[in-house]
Design an enzyme around this catalytic site. Structure first.
Site, PDB file in Angstrom:
ATOM      1  N   ASN A  37      17.078  13.070 -24.223  1.00 50.26           N
ATOM      2  CA  ASN A  37      16.387  13.505 -25.443  1.00 50.26           C
ATOM      3  C   ASN A  37      15.283  12.534 -25.870  1.00 50.26           C
ATOM      4  OD1 ASN A  37      15.930  15.262 -27.533  1.00 50.26           O
ATOM      5  ND2 ASN A  37      17.848  14.843 -28.625  1.00 50.26           N
ATOM      6  N   ARG A 147      34.043  18.159 -37.025  1.00 47.74           N
ATOM      7  CA  ARG A 147      33.342  16.925 -37.397  1.00 47.74           C
ATOM      8  C   ARG A 147      32.577  17.195 -38.681  1.00 47.74           C
ATOM      9  NH1 ARG A 147      28.009  14.236 -34.627  1.00 47.74           N
ATOM     10  NH2 ARG A 147      27.032  15.484 -36.241  1.00 47.74           N
ATOM     11  N   TYR A 159      21.463  11.605 -40.788  1.00 55.31           N
ATOM     12  CA  TYR A 159      21.789  12.138 -39.466  1.00 55.31           C
ATOM     13  C   TYR A 159      22.776  13.308 -39.608  1.00 55.31           C
ATOM     14  CZ  TYR A 159      24.556  12.948 -35.411  1.00 55.31           C
ATOM     15  OH  TYR A 159      25.225  13.597 -34.418  1.00 55.31           O
ATOM     16  N   ASP A 210      31.089  10.998 -37.514  1.00 47.66           N
ATOM     17  CA  ASP A 210      30.219  10.195 -36.657  1.00 47.66           C
ATOM     18  C   ASP A 210      29.405   9.217 -37.514  1.00 47.66           C
ATOM     19  OD1 ASP A 210      28.499   9.199 -34.747  1.00 47.66           O
ATOM     20  OD2 ASP A 210      27.872  11.165 -33.978  1.00 47.66           O
ATOM     21  N   HIS A 212      27.375   7.128 -36.235  1.00 40.44           N
ATOM     22  CA  HIS A 212      26.099   7.077 -35.513  1.00 40.44           C
ATOM     23  C   HIS A 212      25.546   5.656 -35.421  1.00 40.44           C
ATOM     24  CE1 HIS A 212      22.482   9.421 -34.023  1.00 40.44           C
ATOM     25  NE2 HIS A 212      23.496  10.113 -33.554  1.00 40.44           N
ATOM     26  N   GLU A 236      33.643   7.969 -35.079  1.00 40.38           N
ATOM     27  CA  GLU A 236      32.790   7.835 -33.894  1.00 40.38           C
ATOM     28  C   GLU A 236      31.680   6.803 -34.083  1.00 40.38           C
ATOM     29  OE1 GLU A 236      31.367  11.626 -32.586  1.00 40.38           O
ATOM     30  OE2 GLU A 236      29.544  10.780 -31.728  1.00 40.38           O
ATOM     31  N   GLU A 262      28.538   7.726 -26.333  1.00 38.08           N
ATOM     32  CA  GLU A 262      27.588   8.772 -25.946  1.00 38.08           C
ATOM     33  C   GLU A 262      26.276   8.195 -25.411  1.00 38.08           C
ATOM     34  OE1 GLU A 262      27.434  10.784 -29.772  1.00 38.08           O
ATOM     35  OE2 GLU A 262      25.358  10.143 -30.028  1.00 38.08           O
ATOM     36  N   ARG A 283      33.330   8.452 -24.852  1.00 35.35           N
ATOM     37  CA  ARG A 283      32.432   9.601 -25.014  1.00 35.35           C
ATOM     38  C   ARG A 283      31.314   9.691 -23.974  1.00 35.35           C
ATOM     39  NH1 ARG A 283      31.845  12.746 -28.642  1.00 35.35           N
ATOM     40  NH2 ARG A 283      29.644  12.458 -29.126  1.00 35.35           N
ATOM     41  N   ASP A 316      21.320  18.685 -26.878  1.00 31.91           N
ATOM     42  CA  ASP A 316      20.350  18.100 -25.952  1.00 31.91           C
ATOM     43  C   ASP A 316      20.972  17.868 -24.570  1.00 31.91           C
ATOM     44  OD1 ASP A 316      21.441  16.197 -28.044  1.00 31.91           O
ATOM     45  OD2 ASP A 316      20.844  14.734 -26.549  1.00 31.91           O
ATOM     46  N   GLU A 339      33.234  17.702 -27.408  1.00 35.75           N
ATOM     47  CA  GLU A 339      32.294  18.081 -28.471  1.00 35.75           C
ATOM     48  C   GLU A 339      31.618  19.404 -28.114  1.00 35.75           C
ATOM     49  OE1 GLU A 339      29.035  15.327 -28.985  1.00 35.75           O
ATOM     50  OE2 GLU A 339      28.737  15.948 -31.054  1.00 35.75           O
ATOM     51  N   TRP A 402      19.036   4.599 -36.091  1.00 34.36           N
ATOM     52  CA  TRP A 402      19.122   5.970 -36.572  1.00 34.36           C
ATOM     53  C   TRP A 402      20.458   6.565 -36.144  1.00 34.36           C
ATOM     54  CZ3 TRP A 402      19.429  10.327 -33.274  1.00 34.36           C
ATOM     55  CH2 TRP A 402      19.566  11.553 -33.979  1.00 34.36           C
TER      56      TRP A 402
HETATM   57  O1  EZ4 Z   1      22.652  12.301 -32.109  1.00 33.42           O
HETATM   58  O2  EZ4 Z   1      22.715  13.843 -28.897  1.00 33.42           O
HETATM   59  O3  EZ4 Z   1      27.869  13.146 -31.516  1.00 33.42           O
HETATM   60  N1  EZ4 Z   1      26.796  13.571 -31.318  1.00 33.42           N
HETATM   61  C1  EZ4 Z   1      25.659  12.929 -31.535  1.00 33.42           C
HETATM   62  C2  EZ4 Z   1      24.389  13.640 -31.137  1.00 33.42           C
HETATM   63  C3  EZ4 Z   1      23.214  12.698 -30.894  1.00 33.42           C
HETATM   64  C4  EZ4 Z   1      22.150  13.391 -30.085  1.00 33.42           C
HETATM   65  C5  EZ4 Z   1      20.960  12.479 -29.793  1.00 33.42           C
HETATM   66  O4  EZ4 Z   1      20.091  13.070 -28.898  1.00 33.42           O
HETATM   67  O5  EZ4 Z   1      25.666  11.836 -32.032  1.00 33.42           O
HETATM   68  O6  EZ4 Z   1      24.068  14.605 -32.105  1.00 33.42           O
HETATM   69 CO    CO Z   2      27.638  10.996 -31.861  1.00 30.02          CO
END
Ligand code: EZ4
Ligand code: CO
Length: 402
Positions: A37, A147, A159, A210, A212, A236, A262, A283, A316, A339, A402
């Site tokens: 992505n 989630r 996010y 999440d 993030h 997460e 991830e 993940r 993505d 997921e 982010w």
């Molecule tokens: O932000 O795949 O858990 N899922 C995530 C995703 C990521 C995107 C980034 O390209 O954190 O939504």
């Molecule tokens: Co995530």
């Protein structure tokens, strides 16, 4: 059997997706996903310029040797661009092998360990009420694991939050969108949200959240501890995980289960996390982790440490990665959850697939190979459009995660 050619397709049927098709002299073709992505064209160049010329003439059944050839043989190892490109080839070769043997792919990975694959969905809202309502809507659709993400009071964008009634999709055209993040506001708000969701929907639903990658280890420890009464399925990406040892601190303070990975692309990104039992779910998934070959090894490595899988499955990642993940999920013993962020209808049309969703689970299907096709003609009507993920800054302008 020999590989005769390989082609890379970049299309944007609602979002950019990079697809590899590998051709053989036996007339059997295989598909792989190479989407990264916001950095799609780097993987395209890596495949076209550097990997495909070495792929022609090889035996597609030699999945292990080909993987090692591209991983070790490059001298320069790891990294998301390299590993997404290697993954696309690896998955396409597994697809060819399973099709040639007339078997659904999971049969080559250990056979059936379960009949269905538990998935979790994404519920979100701009504020607490909206997020709570959206959880209800997803439960009505049959999901048993949800989630929850929500807008944060005092912050404009966050996010995971959809806008204008559309489905959430973080990448946008033009230059990267700038967002503002406040750890203080987030930490004050989040326990209220999850406590409320638990109160409204009861104990039977699995709840996930999440972070993030936006906290420090001690902040994540505090959050994990405060969320303990909510009995989350997982918290997460509590921190950026480059410092694996940072999880020791989180683990010392909370029994909230942790999931991470991830953005990982190598087993070395999580070796400490797994062998020290610092996490509960890994993940890293097929496309960004280098393909089915290394992901299967990762799952087997994690098993004796009681670490289960919870593969990344955002939009993505194309339906090819979803199918590949579902085959792995079906075959391994230490599957945890998958997921599931449904693709736009147009993406499903471009990638007709066998897997299906019913009552909170995914079913992989019995078609030989991955069970996914690629409609080149339809895809060609939606050319690539440059898009970026957002960036984040603290309120004073400091660059942040982010
Ligand atoms: O932000 O795949 O858990 N899922 C995530 C995703 C990521 C995107 C980034 O390209 O954190 O939504
Ligand atoms: Co995530």
């Amino acid at each position: 059997m020999k590989i005769t050619d390989a082609k890379v397709f970049v299309a944007s049927p609602s979002r950019n997706l990079v697809t590899l098709k590998v051709f053989t002299d036996a007339g059997v073709n295989g598909l792989g996903d190479a989407t990264l992505n916001g950095r799609e064209q780097a993987v395209v160049a890596y495949l076209q310029e550097h990997l495909i010329p070495c792929l022609i003439g090889r035996d597609p059944f030699q999945t292990e040797d080909t993987w090692q050839y591209f991983y070790r043989g490059a001298y320069w190892r790891r990294g998301p661009v390299t590993m997404a490109a290697i993954a696309a080839i690896d998955v396409a070769l597994w697809d060819i092998k399973a099709k040639a043997l007339d078997l659904p792919l999971y049969q080559l990975l250990g056979g059936k360990s379960r009949d269905r694959v538990l998935v979790y969905c994404h519920a979100n809202g701009t504020d607490l009420e909206e997020a709570v309502d959206d959880v209800g809507r997803h439960i009505e659709q049959g999901y048993r694991a949800v989630r929850v993400q929500s807008g944060i009071p005092g912050l404009e964008a966050a996010y995971g939050i959809a806008k204008d009634g559309r489905k959430y999709e973080p990448a946008t055209e033009g230059l990267p969108q700038e967002t503002v993040w406040s750890t203080e506001k987030y930490l004050r708000y989040l326990p209220k949200l999850l406590t409320r969701v638990r109160d409204v929907y009861g104990d039977a639903i699995a709840l996930l959240h999440d972070v993030h990658h936006r906290l420090t280890p001690i902040e994540a420890a505090r959050l994990g501890r405060e969320l303990e009464p909510c009995h989350l399925f997982w918290l997460e990406d509590p921190v950026t995980a480059e410092l694996q040892e940072g999880f020791r601190l989180i683990r010392k303070h909370t029994v909230t289960p942790l999931a991470v990975g991830e953005v990982f692309n190598s087993v070395y990104d999580c070796l400490t996390l797994i062998t020290e039992q610092l996490i509960d779910y890994i993940r890293m998934t097929v496309v960004h982790g280098g393909g089915i070959t290394p992901i299967l090894k990762l799952a087997h490595l994690a098993e004796p440490y009681h670490v289960r899988t919870g593969f990344h499955g955002a939009t993505d990642l194309s339906p090819i990665t979803m199918a590949a993940a579902l085959h792995v999920n079906t075959a391994i013993n230490n599957f945890g959850i998958q997921e599931h962020m449904p693709h736009a209808a147009l993406v499903d049309e471009v990638f007709p697939h066998e897997y299906s969703f019913r009552a909170g689970d995914m079913y992989i299907g019995e078609k030989p190979g991955l069970g996914v096709d690629y409609n080149e003609e339809l895809a060609s009507r939606y050319p690539y459009r440059r898009a970026y993920l957002p960036v984040a800054r603290k309120p004073d302008g400091t660059m942040f995660d982010w």
